[in-house]
Design an enzyme around this catalytic site. Structure first.
Site: not given
Ligand code: FAD
Ligand code: NAI
Length: 466
Positions: A35, A37, A40, A143, A186-187, A445
């Site tokens: 949904k 648009g 990815g 989703t 942290l990122e 190395h």
């Molecule tokens: P999503 O990628 O969330 O895709 C789900 C899609 O479903 C969405 O586009 C949504 O619009 C669509 N959708 C939902 N409901 C409906 C519906 N009813 N009809 C049609 N479409 C619908 N993970 C990593 O491994 N490495 C990273 O470096 C990393 N960095 C991240 C940084 C940030 C800021 C965030 C927020 C997340 C990050 N993640 C990272 C986590 C990663 O983005 C997710 O784990 C991953 O996108 C999950 O994939 P998914 O296909 O399950 O869902």
């Molecule tokens: P997270 O689960 O990594 O961290 C959330 C943090 O917030 C925890 O340390 C938790 O103890 C703390 N917290 C929870 N409630 C709080 C409160 N009320 N006040 C203060 N601290 C509180 O979740 P985050 O960073 O939001 O990322 C979400 C998901 O996205 C993660 O599960 C991660 O797997 C995915 N992600 C992965 C990345 C990667 O693989 N490099 C990059 C970014 C996201």
């Protein structure tokens, strides 16, 4: 256009698009609905990719400001934030277009619209006021997830932002308050810290990055503190007020106690993500959720309703793009009658800060809790020649192996290129390798990977370069 498919995938993120591609490769006709648009999902549009683009650019900016002079390079560096944002958007645009191309190649129909399951085998797609009814023997729900809200705080994506707003700020905040010392906090905290913001991180627990090996987590916090980030652990946010000149955030000890106030220009809420299943019609078709709102499935990703599956962030397990991708492959192969399988013991995770933190398998705390006897091998990057040449000696490699069999049980790296370095340890675990297998493998190395080898040697006490 045909409305009947072998399988319909709802969601076009790493779970959904990879499922559609693999099903297509296996000869099944599919539709992939999203949904948003553009395809990815969270990962390409507002997650992994834009965050890594900004992490890379801000790291170069910081390096040019602080490290170039040490290497004898004189440069006058200034920030052009709009161009940095435009470069990030360009990468996102190219990669999302790439997904559409891959779906086309897999002969999957990419449908933009909101999907809702009306009955087993039936999906309705709403788009631009029109409704299209589709049928399929198999429906995969992919989703994803959405930002977990902080009670009492309204995200406006300008002053009080989630990761989405923090990826598109129009100027560098003077003071950024990050709520949650997890991966996102942290990122993205690092991005804005490098670009000049004063960053304070408020974390509910008494440590950062819960779940990470404690020794690594503590060293990581020290490095980030050295970079200028301030941490307030065991602290919670109890209110936020918008004033003329910014935000006044009230915090208090997590266990209760005296309140204090922190001023900030922008507050980033990063306290986790929750599964996204709204509007899918799950209740009506009787698909069960678990106690955390995730779609409950069996080991073959099938929900309690035959023919309806779930993969990625909307089911249990780490919310990671590559976990979603692996589940997509396994689920598609199961549907096609093959033996798809995911090894959850060997799913890596990486925090893309500088230095990076990468881990796979068990932490020391988990091994202790499980009563498993283990040996540890460690090697610091200060003793690695390549790390010296690139001025990146913070961190270490830590390998955990079974005390009796020497099988690798976990690997944790804090250091430059940790994410890439970890790949050999993931492969080692996938193959059930011993630490000696890694220690006796020739490593080029001078490379950072020699630190991994030296740590593996350390498991049997024969580290040579220390
Ligand atoms: P999503 O990628 O969330 O895709 C789900 C899609 O479903 C969405 O586009 C949504 O619009 C669509 N959708 C939902 N409901 C409906 C519906 N009813 N009809 C049609 N479409 C619908 N993970 C990593 O491994 N490495 C990273 O470096 C990393 N960095 C991240 C940084 C940030 C800021 C965030 C927020 C997340 C990050 N993640 C990272 C986590 C990663 O983005 C997710 O784990 C991953 O996108 C999950 O994939 P998914 O296909 O399950 O869902
Ligand atoms: P997270 O689960 O990594 O961290 C959330 C943090 O917030 C925890 O340390 C938790 O103890 C703390 N917290 C929870 N409630 C709080 C409160 N009320 N006040 C203060 N601290 C509180 O979740 P985050 O960073 O939001 O990322 C979400 C998901 O996205 C993660 O599960 C991660 O797997 C995915 N992600 C992965 C990345 C990667 O693989 N490099 C990059 C970014 C996201």
């Amino acid at each position: 256009m045909a409305d009947d498919f072998d399988a319909i995938v709802i969601g076009g993120g790493p779970g959904g698009y990879n499922a559609a591609i693999r099903l297509g490769q296996l000869g099944l006709s599919t539709a992939c609905i999203d949904k948003r648009g553009v395809f990815g999902g969270t990962c390409l549009n507002i997650g992994c990719i834009p965050s890594k683009a900004l992490l890379h650019a801000s790291e170069r900016f910081h390096e040019a400001q602080h490290d170039f002079a040490k290497m004898g390079i004189k440069a006058q560096v200034s920030l052009d934030l709009p161009t940095m944002m435009a470069a990030k958007d360009k990468v996102v645009g190219e990669l999302t277009k790439g997904v559409e191309f891959l779906l086309k190649k897999a002969k999957s129909e990419a449908i933009v619209g909101e999907g809702r399951i009306t009955a087993p085998g039936k999906v309705e797609v709403k788009s631009g006021g029109k409704t299209r009814s589709l049928t399929a023997r198999h429906i995969i729900i992919a989703t994803g997830s959405d930002v977990a809200p902080l009670p009492g705080v309204t995200i406006d994506e300008k002053q009080i932002v989630s990761s989405t707003g923090a990826l598109s700020l129009s100027e560098v905040p003077k003071k950024l308050l990050v709520v949650g010392a997890g991966v996102i906090g942290l990122e993205l905290g690092s991005v804005w810290n490098r670009l000049g913001a004063e960053v304070t991180v408020v974390e509910f627990l008494d440590r950062i990055t819960p779940g990470m090996d404690m020794e690594v987590s503590k060293a990581f916090q020290r490095v980030l503190t050295k970079q200028g980030m301030t941490f307030q652990l065991s602290t919670k946010v109890s209110g936020v007020e918008k004033k003329k000149n910014g935000l006044v955030v009230t915090v208090e000890p997590a266990a209760g106690g005296e309140k204090s106030q922190i001023e900030a220009d922008v507050m980033l809420v990063a306290i986790g993500r929750r599964p996204y299943t709204a509007g899918l019609g799950l209740e009506a078709v009787g698909v069960k959720l678990d106690n955390r709102g995730r779609i409950a499935t069996d080991h073959h990703y099938q929900s309690n309703v035959p023919g309806i599956y779930a993969i990625g962030d909307c089911r249990e397990g780490p919310m990671l793009a590559h976990k979603a991708e692996d589940e997509a492959v396994a689920c598609a192969e199961r549907i096609a009658g093959k033996a798809g399988h995911v090894n959850y013991d060997a799913i890596p995770s990486v925090v893309y800060t500088f230095p990076e933190v990468a881990s796979v398998g068990k932490t020391e705390e988990e091994l202790k809790a499980a009563g498993i006897a283990y040996k540890v091998g460690k090697f610091p990057f200060t003793a690695n020649a390549r790390a010296k040449t690139i001025l990146a000696t913070d961190g270490f490699v830590k390998i955990l192996a079974d005390a009796a069999t020497d099988k690798v049980l976990g690997a944790h790296i804090l250091g430059p290129e940790a994410g890439n370095l970890l790949a050999e340890m993931v492969l080692a675990m996938e193959f059930g390798a011993s630490s000696e297998d890694v220690a006796r493998t020739c490593h080029s190395h001078p490379t950072l990977s020699e630190a991994v080898r030296q740590a593996a040697m350390g498991v049997e006490n024969w580290t040579m370069q220390m």
